[in-house]
Scaffold this active site. Structure first.
Site, PDB file in Angstrom:
ATOM      1  N   GLN A 122       7.525   1.633  13.070  1.00  0.00           N
ATOM      2  CA  GLN A 122       6.403   0.795  12.657  1.00  0.00           C
ATOM      3  C   GLN A 122       6.550   0.370  11.201  1.00  0.00           C
ATOM      4  OE1 GLN A 122       3.456   3.764  14.921  1.00  0.00           O
ATOM      5  NE2 GLN A 122       2.321   2.293  13.707  1.00  0.00           N
ATOM      6  N   PHE A 143       1.547   3.860  18.197  1.00  0.00           N
ATOM      7  CA  PHE A 143       0.256   4.548  18.049  1.00  0.00           C
ATOM      8  C   PHE A 143       0.169   5.370  16.771  1.00  0.00           C
ATOM      9  CE2 PHE A 143       1.074   4.232  22.710  1.00  0.00           C
ATOM     10  CZ  PHE A 143       0.147   3.243  22.973  1.00  0.00           C
ATOM     11  N   GLU A 201       5.108   5.652  12.396  1.00  0.00           N
ATOM     12  CA  GLU A 201       4.897   5.128  11.043  1.00  0.00           C
ATOM     13  C   GLU A 201       5.849   5.798  10.052  1.00  0.00           C
ATOM     14  OE1 GLU A 201       0.818   4.760   9.653  1.00  0.00           O
ATOM     15  OE2 GLU A 201       1.468   4.622   7.580  1.00  0.00           O
ATOM     16  N   ARG A 261      -9.270   9.696   5.231  1.00  0.00           N
ATOM     17  CA  ARG A 261      -9.949   8.782   6.168  1.00  0.00           C
ATOM     18  C   ARG A 261     -10.952   9.532   7.047  1.00  0.00           C
ATOM     19  NH1 ARG A 261      -9.683   3.370   8.285  1.00  0.00           N
ATOM     20  NH2 ARG A 261      -8.116   2.680   6.802  1.00  0.00           N
ATOM     21  N   ARG A 304      -3.527   6.629  15.864  1.00  0.00           N
ATOM     22  CA  ARG A 304      -4.630   5.679  16.082  1.00  0.00           C
ATOM     23  C   ARG A 304      -5.997   6.195  15.588  1.00  0.00           C
ATOM     24  NH1 ARG A 304      -4.510   2.406  21.764  1.00  0.00           N
ATOM     25  NH2 ARG A 304      -5.231   0.408  20.956  1.00  0.00           N
ATOM     26  N   PHE A 312      -6.295   7.459  12.560  1.00  0.00           N
ATOM     27  CA  PHE A 312      -5.793   7.986  11.285  1.00  0.00           C
ATOM     28  C   PHE A 312      -6.804   8.912  10.607  1.00  0.00           C
ATOM     29  CE2 PHE A 312      -3.893   7.366   6.978  1.00  0.00           C
ATOM     30  CZ  PHE A 312      -2.552   7.465   7.301  1.00  0.00           C
ATOM     31  N   THR A 347      -6.236   2.587   2.790  1.00  0.00           N
ATOM     32  CA  THR A 347      -6.900   3.147   1.609  1.00  0.00           C
ATOM     33  C   THR A 347      -5.929   3.214   0.435  1.00  0.00           C
ATOM     34  OG1 THR A 347      -6.423   5.349   2.449  1.00  0.00           O
ATOM     35  CG2 THR A 347      -8.579   4.424   2.949  1.00  0.00           C
ATOM     36  N   ALA A 396      -3.050   0.914  10.348  1.00  0.00           N
ATOM     37  CA  ALA A 396      -4.411   0.699   9.852  1.00  0.00           C
ATOM     38  C   ALA A 396      -5.037  -0.535  10.511  1.00  0.00           C
ATOM     39  CB  ALA A 396      -4.438   0.596   8.328  1.00  0.00           C
ATOM     40  N   GLU A 413      -7.413   0.097  16.229  1.00  0.00           N
ATOM     41  CA  GLU A 413      -7.910   1.466  16.220  1.00  0.00           C
ATOM     42  C   GLU A 413      -9.398   1.635  16.531  1.00  0.00           C
ATOM     43  OE1 GLU A 413      -6.135   1.660  12.242  1.00  0.00           O
ATOM     44  OE2 GLU A 413      -5.618   3.717  12.746  1.00  0.00           O
TER      45      GLU A 413
HETATM   46  N1  MTE Z   1      -1.404  -0.957  21.222  1.00  0.00           N
HETATM   47  C1  MTE Z   1      -0.273  -0.735  21.921  1.00  0.00           C
HETATM   48  N2  MTE Z   1      -0.120  -1.338  23.108  1.00  0.00           N
HETATM   49  N3  MTE Z   1       0.705   0.097  21.455  1.00  0.00           N
HETATM   50  C2  MTE Z   1       0.574   0.752  20.249  1.00  0.00           C
HETATM   51  O1  MTE Z   1       1.467   1.495  19.847  1.00  0.00           O
HETATM   52  N4  MTE Z   1      -0.854   1.157  18.276  1.00  0.00           N
HETATM   53  C3  MTE Z   1      -2.221   1.180  17.757  1.00  0.00           C
HETATM   54  C4  MTE Z   1      -2.892  -0.178  17.972  1.00  0.00           C
HETATM   55  N5  MTE Z   1      -2.715  -0.620  19.334  1.00  0.00           N
HETATM   56  C5  MTE Z   1      -0.628   0.534  19.488  1.00  0.00           C
HETATM   57  C6  MTE Z   1      -1.587  -0.362  20.020  1.00  0.00           C
HETATM   58  C7  MTE Z   1      -2.316   1.508  16.345  1.00  0.00           C
HETATM   59  S1  MTE Z   1      -2.296   3.119  15.893  1.00  0.00           S
HETATM   60  C8  MTE Z   1      -2.460   0.552  15.391  1.00  0.00           C
HETATM   61  S2  MTE Z   1      -2.666   0.964  13.754  1.00  0.00           S
HETATM   62  C9  MTE Z   1      -2.443  -0.887  15.715  1.00  0.00           C
HETATM   63  O2  MTE Z   1      -2.269  -1.119  17.112  1.00  0.00           O
HETATM   64  C10 MTE Z   1      -1.321  -1.556  14.941  1.00  0.00           C
HETATM   65  O3  MTE Z   1      -1.186  -2.888  15.249  1.00  0.00           O
HETATM   66  P1  MTE Z   1      -2.113  -4.047  14.650  1.00  0.00           P
HETATM   67  O4  MTE Z   1      -2.383  -3.717  13.219  1.00  0.00           O
HETATM   68  O5  MTE Z   1      -1.291  -5.252  14.808  1.00  0.00           O
HETATM   69  O6  MTE Z   1      -3.353  -4.048  15.468  1.00  0.00           O
HETATM   70  N1  HPA Z   2      -3.995   3.910   7.894  1.00  0.00           N
HETATM   71  C1  HPA Z   2      -2.845   3.967   8.576  1.00  0.00           C
HETATM   72  N2  HPA Z   2      -1.690   4.221   8.011  1.00  0.00           N
HETATM   73  C2  HPA Z   2      -1.659   4.448   6.702  1.00  0.00           C
HETATM   74  C3  HPA Z   2      -2.822   4.406   5.934  1.00  0.00           C
HETATM   75  C4  HPA Z   2      -4.059   4.127   6.556  1.00  0.00           C
HETATM   76  O1  HPA Z   2      -5.138   4.067   5.937  1.00  0.00           O
HETATM   77  N3  HPA Z   2      -2.455   4.671   4.664  1.00  0.00           N
HETATM   78  C5  HPA Z   2      -1.138   4.877   4.676  1.00  0.00           C
HETATM   79  N4  HPA Z   2      -0.642   4.740   5.913  1.00  0.00           N
HETATM   80 MO1  MOS Z   3      -2.032   3.219  13.389  1.00  0.00          MO
HETATM   81  S1  MOS Z   3      -2.435   5.251  13.341  1.00  0.00           S
HETATM   82  O1  MOS Z   3      -2.592   3.081  11.725  1.00  0.00           O
HETATM   83  O2  MOS Z   3      -0.336   3.272  13.280  1.00  0.00           O
END
Ligand code: MTE
Ligand code: HPA
Ligand code: MOS
Length: 773
Positions: free
Chosen positions: A210, A241, A245, A323, A355, A357, A455, A524, A726
Site C-alpha cells: 500500500q 486493509f 501499509e 486514533r 481498517r 486504524f 494525523t 486513512a 474505513e
Molecule cells: N477495500 C478493498 N476491497 N480492499 C482493501 O484492501 N482497504 C481498506 C479500504 N477498503 C481495502 C478496501 C482500507 S484499510 C483503506 S484505508 C482504504 O480502503 C484505502 O483506500 P482508499 O483510501 O482509496 O479508500
Molecule cells: N491512518 C492510516 N494510516 C496511517 C495513519 C493514519 O492516520 N497515519 C500513518 N499511517
Molecule cells: Mo487503512 S488501515 O488506513 O490501510
C-alpha cells in the site's frame, strides 16, 4: 459527427455508477497480481526462517543443514545486510529484518533461505538448528503492564475540562472494563515481493504494498543505496486493509538484498500460516472507562485508559493508539474528558494498521458507555445516544479541541430510525423476549463519526502524472494504490470529467515510484481525496494550455472554449477530442502535467493535544437485529439497515460495495474472528481453519444499504465527495450491541452485560450464564 459523439454526456463521469475497472478480470482470473508476473529465467525463491520462541536469546543459529539442502543457493542473515538491518517505518530503529542476538516474538524472522524453487526454499527453512536461552515473556497488555514492559512509543493524553471535579459532582457514575480483540487482515493475496536486479546499484521490486514510496526508502536503506536506485511497482493488491501499509517492507527488502547478492530475480511469498504468524494485525485493547452522568443520562465526564497490544516494536502503534483516543468520543459530546493511551510492548508480532486504524477500538468504547448509561437509567440506548450527540456551540468541541462543524449524525440516525422502522421493531423484540423462549432477540442502532486525514499532517499530500498522447488517448498515473477499493476507477472518472471524455479513453496504469515520487500510503481512507485532487490539478494544467491554444488558433475568447462530451466546442465550431489533441500537438502544446495536492486547514500538536487533525468527518449509522440461542450462544444476524454518508459520491455503486464490505468485516471483528495465542506465545489461529472470517452465509438475512443521497461535503473535497474506505467498518458495532441486548433480556435488561469482543458464541453463552447466575 460520429454516432458516439451525439450523446451529450460522457461514459463514466463522476457521480455515476461505474463498475470497477478490473471487475471482469477479477472474476475471470485475468487480473495480473504480483505472483502472475512472468518470471525471468533463473528466478530464485526466498523463504523466511522463523523463531519458535516468544522471547529468548539466540545462543546458536546453525544453518548448516539449510545450506546443504537440495536446491538451496544460499542463506541471508543479519550480517548479509549491506546497509541497515532495520525496517522500522517511524525511524525508531526497533524492527530488525533478521533477529540478531535475541528474538522477541514467536514467528520472528531470523534468516532467509534462497533456493531454485519455492518448495525447496520452504523445506530448507525448517532445517535450521537453533539453540535458545528462554527469557520471560508477556503476551497481552495486562501482562505487559504487570511485567513493566513499558511503551513501544510515547503515549498520548487528550484532556478538556476538569474530570476529577465533574466526576465527583455527577449524580451517577459507572466504571467499566472492555476487552476488544484484534483481527487478522486475511487479504486473499498474501504478502509478496519480486525483485529484479538492474545495472549498477539499481533494483526494481514488484510488490503488493500500500506504500510504494516507503518500500522504496526502506529497500534503499537496507541496501545502503540512494532512493533513486530503487523502483517499486504495484499494479494491484488482492486486498490490503492496512496489512500492507508497512508489513511489506521486510519482504521487499529481503527480495532486493537477495536479488543484488546473487544478481538474479528473487521472489518471496510466505504461505498463509507464516503470513499470519510473522506479520502484524489489528491491535487488541483493554479499555478501562468511567463515566459520570445526570438523571437523563447526559454525560458530564468521561475518563478512559486505552492499553493496546502493540507487539515487539513500534511500527504504526503510535498513530494507531492516537486514533483510538481521537475516536473515543464517537459522535458524542463529553463536557469533561481525560483519555490516555498505553501503547504496550508485548512479546507478540508487531501490530499494525487495520481498517479504521485504532478508531474502531475508540468508537466501541463510546458505544459501550452509551449502553452502560442506558441500562442504568432503564431507557432505550438510542435515546441516550441522541441526548449525548454533539450539538450547537457549547456542545461542539472534541477532546482534541477541534470543533465539529459538519455534524449530520442526528439527521442520519433519525432517517435510519424511520427507514428501518426501529421503534416498532424494538417493541416487537421486547414482546418476543417477554415470552421467555430459548431464542432471544436483540436490536441496536449505532452511529459512527470518523475523522478524515492522516494525523501525521505531512502525509496529507499527493501527486499525479497525466499524459495525453497525440491520438487523444490519456495515460493516468497517481500515487495511490489499488487494493480492490476502486481507487483507480474513481480517479479515472475525475479525469474523464475534467476533459469530458469517455472513461475508457483513460488508461489506468500501475503505481510506480518512477512516475510520482514521495507518495503517502494509500490509507486513512484518503486515497481518492488526495489523489483525485492531484489528478484534477494535472488535468487543469493541461486544460489551461489547451484553452489558450484554442483561443489563439480559432481567434476567439478563452471563455468560448468548452470541453463537451468527447469534443471541444470553440465558438460555433465543434472539434472531436482526438482531432483537437492532434492539432494541439502539431502546434507544440505541452500535453503532459504533474499535479499536486495537499489538504488545507489541518494542523495537530501532539504535545498539547490540540489542533484540527481532521479536514472533515464522515458519518453513518446501522441498525442490526439478531437472534441468539440462549442454550448454545449461537446467533445470527436477521437484518441490518445502513444509512451511510459519502458526501456527493464519486461512484455510488463502488461506495455501496465499500460500505457493505466494511460492515461485514467490522461484524467479523466483533463476532467470529478470534486470535488465540498459547501460553508459549505461539499464535494458534494461523489459518482459515481456525480463524473464522464471515462467510457469505453470515451476512444479514435482510441487508438494506443506502447512501445519504442528500449529503455533500461542506469542505472543498474532490467533487464534494467523502472518504468511504474505513468509516463503515464501525457499523459492525451495531451487531455487537444487538447481541448484548439479546443477552441482557435473560435478566430483564437490568444489567448491562459484561461482553467482551469478539462476542463468539462461547462468550455470548458465558455472558448469558453470568447474568442467569
Ligand atoms: N477495500 C478493498 N476491497 N480492499 C482493501 O484492501 N482497504 C481498506 C479500504 N477498503 C481495502 C478496501 C482500507 S484499510 C483503506 S484505508 C482504504 O480502503 C484505502 O483506500 P482508499 O483510501 O482509496 O479508500
Ligand atoms: N491512518 C492510516 N494510516 C496511517 C495513519 C493514519 O492516520 N497515519 C500513518 N499511517
Ligand atoms: Mo487503512 S488501515 O488506513 O490501510
Amino acid at each position: 459527427m460520429r454516432a458516439d459523439q451525439e450523446r451529450d454526456t460522457i461514459k463514466g463521469g463522476v457521480n455515476t455508477d461505474l463498475r470497477h475497472d478490473s471487475a471482469i478480470k477479477h472474476v475471470t482470473g485475468r487480473a495480473e497480481y504480483c505472483d502472475d508476473i512472468a518470471e525471468p529465467v533463473g528466478t530464485l525463491h526466498a523463504y523466511l526462517g522463523l523463531s519458535t520462541r516468544a522471547h529468548a536469546l539466540i545462543r546458536d543459529l546453525d544453518l548448516g543443514a539449510v545450506r546443504t539442502a537440495p536446491g538451496v543457493v544460499g542463506v541471508l542473515t543479519a550480517t548479509d545486510i549491506p546497509g541497515v538491518n532495520d525496517v522500522s517505518p517511524t525511524g525508531r530503529s526497533d524492527e530488525p529484518i533478521f533477529a540478531e542476538n535475541n528474538v522477541e516474538f514467536w514467528g520472528q524472522p531470523m534468516f532467509a533461505v534462497i533456493a531454485e524453487t519455492r518448495d525447496a526454499a520452504r523445506r530448507a527453512a525448517k532445517l535450521a538448528q537453533v539453540t535458545y536461552e528462554d527469557l520471560p515473556h508477556a503476551l497481552d497488555p495486562e501482562a505487559a503492564q504487570e511485567a513493566g514492559m513499558g511503551y513501544v512509543t510515547p503515549p498520548l493524553t487528550l484532556k478538556r475540562g476538569d474530570t476529577t471535579k465533574a466526576m465527583a459532582t455527577a449524580p451517577h457514575r459507572i466504571k467499566g472494563k472492555l476487552r476488544v480483540g484484534g483481527q487478522d487482515h486475511l487479504y486473499l493475496e498474501g504478502h509478496i515481493a519480486f525483485a529484479i536486479p538492474g545495472e549498477d546499484e539499481d533494483v526494481t521490486v514488484h510488490s503488493s504494498t500500500q506504500h510504494p514510496s516507503e518500500a522504496q526508502h526502506m529497500v534503499a536503506h537496507v541496501l545502503g543505496v540512494p532512493s533513486n536506485a530503487v523502483t517499486i511497482n504495484v499494479r494491484r493488491m488482492g486486498g490490503g486493509f492496512g496489512g500492507k501499509e508497512t508489513q511489506m517492507n521486510l519482504f521487499c527488502a529481503v527480495a532486493a538484498v537477495a536479488a543484488k547478492k546473487w544478481n538474479r530475480a528473487v521472489k518471496i511469498r510466505p504461505d498463509r500460516d507464516d503470513d499470519m504468524s510473522a506479520t502484524g494485525k489489528r491491535h487488541d485493547f483493554v479499555i478501562d472507562y468511567e463515566v459520570g452522568f445526570d438523571d437523563n443520562g447526559v454525560i458530564q465526564a468521561v475518563t478512559g485508559e486505552f492499553a493496546a497490544r502493540c507487539g515487539f516494536s513500534s511500527d504504526l502503534s503510535g498513530p494507531v493508539t492516537d486514533r483510538a483516543l481521537f475516536h473515543a468520543d464517537n459522535a458524542y459530546y463529553y463536557p469533561n474528558v481525560l483519555l490516555n493511551s498505553h501503547p504496550m510492548k508485548t512479546n507478540t508480532v508487531s501490530n499494525t494498521a487495520f481498517r479504521g486504524f485504532g478508531g474502531p477500538q475508540g468508537v466501541i468504547a463510546a458505544e459501550r458507555i452509551m449502553e452502560e448509561i442506558a441500562y442504568h437509567r432503564g431507557v432505550d440506548s438510542l435515546d441516550i445516544r441522541k441526548r449525548n450527540f454533539y450539538g450547537d456551540a457549547g456542545r461542539d468541541v472534541t477532546p482534541y479541541h477541534q470543533t465539529v462543524e459538519d455534524n449530520i449524525a442526528p439527521r442520519i440516525v433519525k432517517e435510519l430510525e424511520d427507514s428501518s422502522d426501529y421503534q416498532a421493531r424494538r417493541r416487537a423484540v421486547l414482546d418476543w423476549n417477554a415470552r421467555g423462549g430459548t431464542i432471544r432477540k436483540g436490536i441496536a442502532l449505532t452511529p459512527v463519526k470518523f475523522g478524515i486525514s492522516f494525523t501525521a499532517t505531512w502525509y496529507n499530500q499527493a501527486g499525479a502524472l497525466l499524459h495525453i498522447y497525440s491520438d487523444g488517448s490519456i495515460h493516468l498515473n497517481h500515487g495511490g494504490t489499488e487494493m480492490g477499493q476502486g481507487l483507480n476507477t474513481k480517479i479515472a472518472q475525475v479525469v474523464a470529467d475534467a476533459f469530458q471524455v469517455d472513461v475508457d479513453k483513460i488508461k489506468i496504469t500501475k503505481t510506480t515510484t518512477e512516475k510520482v515520487p514521495n507518495t503517502s500510503a494509500t490509507a486513512a481512507s484518503s486515497g481518492s481525496d488526495l489523489n483525485g485532487m492531484a489528478a484534477q490539478d494535472a488535468a487543469r494544467q493541461i486544460k489551461e494550455r489547451l484553452v489558450d491554444f484554442a483561443a489563439e488558433r480559432w481567434q476567439t475568447d478563452a471563455a468560448n472554449v468548452r470541453f463537451i462530451a468527447n469534443a471541444v466546442e470553440i465558438g460555433t465550431e465543434t472539434v472531436p477530442f482526438a482531432d483537437f489533441i492532434r492539432e494541439a500537438y502539431m502546434a507544440r502544446v505541452h500535453l503532459s502535467a504533474a499535479g499536486f495536492y495537499k489538504t488545507p486547514k489541518i494542523h495537530w500538536n501532539r504535545d498539547t493535544g490540540k489542533g484540527r487533525p481532521f479536514y472533515y468527518f464522515a458519518y453513518g449509522a446501522a441498525c442490526s437485529e439478531v437472534s441468539v440461542d440462549t442454550l448454545t450462544g449461537e446467533y445470527r444476524v436477521e437484518r441490518t439497515d445502513i444509512l451511510h454518508d459519502v458526501g456527493k459520491s464519486l461512484n455510488p455503486i463502488i461506495d455501496k460495495g465499500q460500505v457493505e464490505g466494511a460492515f461485514i468485516q467490522g461484524m467479523g471483528w466483533l463476532t467470529t474472528e478470534e486470535l488465540w495465542w498459547d501460553q508459549k506465545g505461539q499464535l494458534r489461529t494461523h489459518a482459515p481453519s481456525t480463524y473464522k472470517i464471515p462467510l457469505a452465509s453470515d451476512r444479514p438475512r435482510v441487508f438494506n444499504v443506502e447512501l445519504a443521497k442528500w449529503s455533500e461535503n461542506h469542505e472543498h473535497t474532490i467533487k464534494r465527495s467523502k472518504a468511504v474506505g474505513e468509516p463503515p467498518f464501525m457499523l459492525g458495532i451495531s451487531v455487537f450491541e444487538a447481541l448484548s441486548h439479546a443477552v441482557a433480556s435473560v435478566a430483564g435488561y437490568k444489567t448491562c452485560p459484561r461482553l467482551d469482543a469478539p462476542a463468539t458464541p462461547e462468550r455470548v453463552l458465558m455472558a448469558i450464564e453470568r447474568l442467569r447466575g
